[in-house]
Design a protein around this motif. Structure first.
Motif, PDB file in Angstrom:
ATOM      1  N   VAL A  27       0.737  -1.091   0.182  1.00 18.61           N
ATOM      2  CA  VAL A  27       0.123  -0.110  -0.045  1.00 18.61           C
ATOM      3  C   VAL A  27       0.896   1.146  -0.025  1.00 18.61           C
ATOM      4  CG1 VAL A  27      -1.745   1.382   1.539  1.00 18.61           C
ATOM      5  CG2 VAL A  27      -2.000  -0.990   1.110  1.00 18.61           C
ATOM      6  N   CYS A  28       1.936   1.244   0.789  1.00 16.06           N
ATOM      7  CA  CYS A  28       2.992   2.631   0.820  1.00 16.06           C
ATOM      8  C   CYS A  28       3.362   2.347  -0.485  1.00 16.06           C
ATOM      9  CB  CYS A  28       4.042   2.100   1.709  1.00 16.06           C
ATOM     10  SG  CYS A  28       3.454   2.375   3.414  1.00 16.06           S
ATOM     11  N   SER A  29       3.985   1.634  -1.345  1.00 16.80           N
ATOM     12  CA  SER A  29       4.308   1.688  -2.472  1.00 16.80           C
ATOM     13  C   SER A  29       3.713   2.244  -3.713  1.00 16.80           C
ATOM     14  CB  SER A  29       4.986   0.259  -2.988  1.00 16.80           C
ATOM     15  OG  SER A  29       4.091  -0.572  -3.277  1.00 16.80           O
ATOM     16  N   THR A  30       2.310   2.123  -3.459  1.00 18.80           N
ATOM     17  CA  THR A  30       1.233   2.612  -4.592  1.00 18.80           C
ATOM     18  C   THR A  30       1.517   4.060  -4.460  1.00 18.80           C
ATOM     19  OG1 THR A  30      -0.480   2.622  -2.935  1.00 18.80           O
ATOM     20  CG2 THR A  30      -0.233   0.701  -4.427  1.00 18.80           C
ATOM     21  N   GLN A  31       1.793   4.772  -3.455  1.00 20.01           N
ATOM     22  CA  GLN A  31       2.086   6.358  -3.258  1.00 20.01           C
ATOM     23  C   GLN A  31       3.094   6.853  -4.284  1.00 20.01           C
ATOM     24  OE1 GLN A  31      -0.442   8.028  -1.932  1.00 20.01           O
ATOM     25  NE2 GLN A  31      -1.134   5.902  -1.995  1.00 20.01           N
ATOM     26  N   SER A  32       4.262   5.934  -4.497  1.00 19.72           N
ATOM     27  CA  SER A  32       5.311   6.529  -5.500  1.00 19.72           C
ATOM     28  C   SER A  32       5.031   5.841  -7.010  1.00 19.72           C
ATOM     29  CB  SER A  32       6.547   5.836  -5.093  1.00 19.72           C
ATOM     30  OG  SER A  32       6.502   4.339  -4.817  1.00 19.72           O
ATOM     31  N   ILE A  33       4.291   4.882  -7.000  1.00 19.77           N
ATOM     32  CA  ILE A  33       3.815   4.163  -8.553  1.00 19.77           C
ATOM     33  C   ILE A  33       2.946   5.466  -9.382  1.00 19.77           C
ATOM     34  CG2 ILE A  33       2.643   2.566  -9.847  1.00 19.77           C
ATOM     35  CD1 ILE A  33       3.210   0.585  -7.723  1.00 19.77           C
ATOM     36  N   GLU A  34       3.462   5.640 -10.425  1.00 20.55           N
ATOM     37  CA  GLU A  34       2.750   6.858 -11.232  1.00 20.55           C
ATOM     38  C   GLU A  34       1.535   6.234 -11.980  1.00 20.55           C
ATOM     39  OE1 GLU A  34       6.154   8.412 -13.326  1.00 20.55           O
ATOM     40  OE2 GLU A  34       6.997   9.237 -11.752  1.00 20.55           O
ATOM     41  N   ILE A  35       1.563   5.095 -12.463  1.00 23.67           N
ATOM     42  CA  ILE A  35       0.760   4.521 -13.371  1.00 23.67           C
ATOM     43  C   ILE A  35      -0.555   3.710 -12.708  1.00 23.67           C
ATOM     44  CG2 ILE A  35       0.480   3.002 -15.411  1.00 23.67           C
ATOM     45  CD1 ILE A  35       3.388   3.080 -15.556  1.00 23.67           C
ATOM     46  N   TRP A  36      -1.484   4.673 -12.062  1.00 23.35           N
ATOM     47  CA  TRP A  36      -2.604   4.587 -11.707  1.00 23.35           C
ATOM     48  C   TRP A  36      -3.707   4.104 -12.609  1.00 23.35           C
ATOM     49  CZ3 TRP A  36      -4.765   5.421  -6.173  1.00 23.35           C
ATOM     50  CH2 TRP A  36      -3.644   5.220  -5.141  1.00 23.35           C
ATOM     51  N   THR A  37      -3.550   5.202 -13.873  1.00 28.53           N
ATOM     52  CA  THR A  37      -4.311   5.354 -14.766  1.00 28.53           C
ATOM     53  C   THR A  37      -3.235   5.534 -15.953  1.00 28.53           C
ATOM     54  OG1 THR A  37      -4.745   7.623 -14.804  1.00 28.53           O
ATOM     55  CG2 THR A  37      -6.322   6.131 -13.631  1.00 28.53           C
ATOM     56  N   TRP A  38      -3.657   4.941 -17.220  1.00 22.52           N
ATOM     57  CA  TRP A  38      -2.890   5.245 -18.257  1.00 22.52           C
ATOM     58  C   TRP A  38      -3.861   5.013 -19.438  1.00 22.52           C
ATOM     59  CZ3 TRP A  38      -2.315   1.609 -22.187  1.00 22.52           C
ATOM     60  CH2 TRP A  38      -2.707   0.270 -21.761  1.00 22.52           C
ATOM     61  N   SER A  39      -3.414   5.964 -20.545  1.00 23.75           N
ATOM     62  CA  SER A  39      -4.016   5.740 -21.790  1.00 23.75           C
ATOM     63  C   SER A  39      -2.928   6.230 -22.900  1.00 23.75           C
ATOM     64  CB  SER A  39      -5.264   7.033 -21.794  1.00 23.75           C
ATOM     65  OG  SER A  39      -5.566   7.168 -23.219  1.00 23.75           O
ATOM     66  N   GLU A  40      -3.168   5.431 -23.957  1.00 27.27           N
ATOM     67  CA  GLU A  40      -2.494   5.399 -25.090  1.00 27.27           C
ATOM     68  C   GLU A  40      -3.043   6.234 -26.110  1.00 27.27           C
ATOM     69  OE1 GLU A  40       0.667   2.396 -27.511  1.00 27.27           O
ATOM     70  OE2 GLU A  40      -1.289   1.794 -26.803  1.00 27.27           O
ATOM     71  N   VAL A  41      -2.171   7.181 -26.805  1.00 29.27           N
ATOM     72  CA  VAL A  41      -2.901   8.200 -27.871  1.00 29.27           C
ATOM     73  C   VAL A  41      -2.057   7.858 -29.117  1.00 29.27           C
ATOM     74  CG1 VAL A  41      -3.556  10.479 -28.845  1.00 29.27           C
ATOM     75  CG2 VAL A  41      -3.665   9.703 -26.306  1.00 29.27           C
ATOM     76  N   ASN A  42      -2.716   7.354 -30.151  1.00 33.86           N
ATOM     77  CA  ASN A  42      -2.058   6.954 -31.519  1.00 33.86           C
ATOM     78  C   ASN A  42      -2.259   8.405 -32.432  1.00 33.86           C
ATOM     79  OD1 ASN A  42      -0.827   4.625 -30.634  1.00 33.86           O
ATOM     80  ND2 ASN A  42      -2.842   3.721 -31.308  1.00 33.86           N
ATOM     81  N   SER A  43      -1.157   8.782 -33.010  1.00 34.91           N
ATOM     82  CA  SER A  43      -1.455  10.052 -33.832  1.00 34.91           C
ATOM     83  C   SER A  43      -1.052   9.721 -35.238  1.00 34.91           C
ATOM     84  CB  SER A  43      -0.506  11.194 -33.388  1.00 34.91           C
ATOM     85  OG  SER A  43       0.895  10.795 -33.553  1.00 34.91           O
ATOM     86  N   ILE A  44      -1.126  10.466 -36.279  1.00 31.36           N
ATOM     87  CA  ILE A  44      -1.080  10.382 -37.580  1.00 31.36           C
ATOM     88  C   ILE A  44       0.267   9.891 -37.774  1.00 31.36           C
ATOM     89  CG2 ILE A  44      -1.052  11.337 -39.888  1.00 31.36           C
ATOM     90  CD1 ILE A  44      -3.545  12.960 -38.889  1.00 31.36           C
ATOM     91  N   VAL A  45       1.190  10.724 -37.147  1.00 36.50           N
ATOM     92  CA  VAL A  45       2.649  10.205 -37.381  1.00 36.50           C
ATOM     93  C   VAL A  45       3.178   9.151 -36.647  1.00 36.50           C
ATOM     94  CG1 VAL A  45       3.178  12.820 -37.849  1.00 36.50           C
ATOM     95  CG2 VAL A  45       3.166  12.084 -35.513  1.00 36.50           C
ATOM     96  N   LEU A  46       4.446   8.675 -36.612  1.00 35.67           N
ATOM     97  CA  LEU A  46       4.568   7.464 -35.775  1.00 35.67           C
ATOM     98  C   LEU A  46       4.948   7.548 -34.181  1.00 35.67           C
ATOM     99  CD1 LEU A  46       7.439   6.175 -38.387  1.00 35.67           C
ATOM    100  CD2 LEU A  46       5.198   5.657 -38.154  1.00 35.67           C
ATOM    101  N   THR A  47       5.050   8.868 -33.832  1.00 34.09           N
ATOM    102  CA  THR A  47       5.107   9.232 -32.520  1.00 34.09           C
ATOM    103  C   THR A  47       3.845   8.804 -31.669  1.00 34.09           C
ATOM    104  OG1 THR A  47       4.363  11.370 -32.551  1.00 34.09           O
ATOM    105  CG2 THR A  47       6.804  10.830 -32.696  1.00 34.09           C
ATOM    106  N   THR A  48       3.956   8.049 -30.583  1.00 32.33           N
ATOM    107  CA  THR A  48       2.782   7.516 -29.715  1.00 32.33           C
ATOM    108  C   THR A  48       3.027   8.085 -28.216  1.00 32.33           C
ATOM    109  OG1 THR A  48       2.677   5.573 -30.793  1.00 32.33           O
ATOM    110  CG2 THR A  48       1.482   5.735 -28.736  1.00 32.33           C
ATOM    111  N   SER A  49       2.003   8.708 -27.666  1.00 34.33           N
ATOM    112  CA  SER A  49       2.081   9.373 -26.583  1.00 34.33           C
ATOM    113  C   SER A  49       1.365   8.572 -25.542  1.00 34.33           C
ATOM    114  CB  SER A  49       1.381  10.930 -26.502  1.00 34.33           C
ATOM    115  OG  SER A  49       2.221  11.533 -27.423  1.00 34.33           O
ATOM    116  N   ASN A  50       1.860   8.515 -24.232  1.00 33.53           N
ATOM    117  CA  ASN A  50       1.212   7.785 -23.337  1.00 33.53           C
ATOM    118  C   ASN A  50       0.948   8.653 -22.138  1.00 33.53           C
ATOM    119  OD1 ASN A  50       1.428   5.345 -24.413  1.00 33.53           O
ATOM    120  ND2 ASN A  50       3.444   5.053 -23.700  1.00 33.53           N
ATOM    121  N   TYR A  51      -0.067   8.702 -21.666  1.00 35.00           N
ATOM    122  CA  TYR A  51      -0.794   9.468 -20.523  1.00 35.00           C
ATOM    123  C   TYR A  51      -0.750   8.590 -19.148  1.00 35.00           C
ATOM    124  CZ  TYR A  51      -1.808  13.122 -24.087  1.00 35.00           C
ATOM    125  OH  TYR A  51      -1.540  14.281 -25.096  1.00 35.00           O
ATOM    126  N   PHE A  52      -0.092   8.791 -18.356  1.00 32.55           N
ATOM    127  CA  PHE A  52      -0.460   8.338 -16.905  1.00 32.55           C
ATOM    128  C   PHE A  52      -0.525   9.198 -15.757  1.00 32.55           C
ATOM    129  CE2 PHE A  52       3.818   7.892 -18.536  1.00 32.55           C
ATOM    130  CZ  PHE A  52       4.459   8.189 -17.127  1.00 32.55           C
TER     131      PHE A  52
END
Length: 264
Positions: A27-52
């Motif tokens: 439970v303590c380690s979850t406070q330092s984990i950044e990925i509680w939610t995540w989403s992947e966004v694909n664009s027209i170009v080859l670069t891919t962005s991940n939101y978390f």
């Protein structure tokens, strides 16, 4: 039999302590984990962005592996549910910490506490801390996961949809360990504490009155008093018999005198 039962309870307490400490660390380690939610966004170009994001900051990373995180700017602008999840998890961490201290004092394998009843009460308090802390964390992680899932499944939600990240799953695992260990602690120690209280404390507070059959055992004083009563009784009888004899002799002498006078 009691020693065998005590040994079994001691090993169960050690196992529960390991389980609860592992859950508290997760439970303590979850406070330092950044990925509680995540989403992947694909664009027209080859670069891919991940939101978390987690309860404390939002992050974005691109396909090159470079990530940029930004803390949540305003505390007052947050929704009430984020504040609630933060408070519940912090309460869970604090309760589990004090539960570990209480359990270390009250366990059977340690010699820190006092009597068996006192140790059982302290262990019961530590188990309740684990149980309440695990339930607080479970509520926080479950609400957060349900919110993400409901937004993802809602067709009217037009904003960026997120999925449940690894932090929530680790939090579910840690809170489950806390609840399980605290429940076993509370059952074992609570049974021993309240059973010993009902068996030992109640007869002292409310003793059972017994009325034994009284038997007369004569003592020296009773013998002396009985001897005195016998002596006085014989004296009285002798005096009464002597008085009777004297009265009879007086009567006979008077009758003799009257008889001689009559003949004259």
């Amino acid at each position: 039999a009691n020693m065998g039962y005590r040994t079994v309870v001691m090993y169960i307490e050690i196992g529960c302590f390991v389980v609860c400490v592992a859950g508290w660390i997760l439970v303590c380690s979850t406070q330092s984990i950044e990925i509680w939610t995540w989403s992947e966004v694909n664009s027209i170009v080859l670069t891919t962005s991940n939101y978390f994001s987690n309860l404390w900051k939002d992050c974005i990373s691109d396909s090159t592996g470079v990530s940029d995180c930004k803390g949540i700017p305003s505390m007052l602008a947050l929704n009430w549910d984020i504040h609630m999840c933060r408070a519940l998890i912090i309460i869970s961490i604090i309760l589990a910490f004090f539960g570990s201290i209480l359990v270390l004092v009250g366990m059977k394998c340690t010699k820190i506490g006092g009597s068996e009843i006192t140790n059982a009460k302290v262990t019961f308090a530590g188990g309740m801390n684990y149980l309440i802390g695990g339930m607080c964390a479970m509520v926080a992680f479950s609400y957060y996961g349900h919110k993400i899932n409901s937004e993802f499944q809602n067709p009217n939600y037009v904003e960026q949809k997120f999925e449940i990240g690894v932090g929530v799953f680790i939090g579910w695992g840690g809170s489950t360990l806390l609840v399980a260990g605290g429940l076993i602690y509370s059952i074992l120690a609570g049974r021993e504490a309240f059973k010993s209280r009902s068996d030992t404390d109640m007869p002292e507070k409310y003793p059972v009155t017994e009325y034994p059959a009284y038997t007369f055992v004569p003592s020296r004083k009773s013998y002396a008093s009985s001897a005195r009563t016998e002596v006085t009784g014989t004296r009285k009888s002798r005096s009464s018999s002597g008085s009777r004899n004297s009265s009879i002799s007086v009567i006979s002498s008077t009758t003799r005198k009257t008889g001689s006078n009559a003949y004259v």
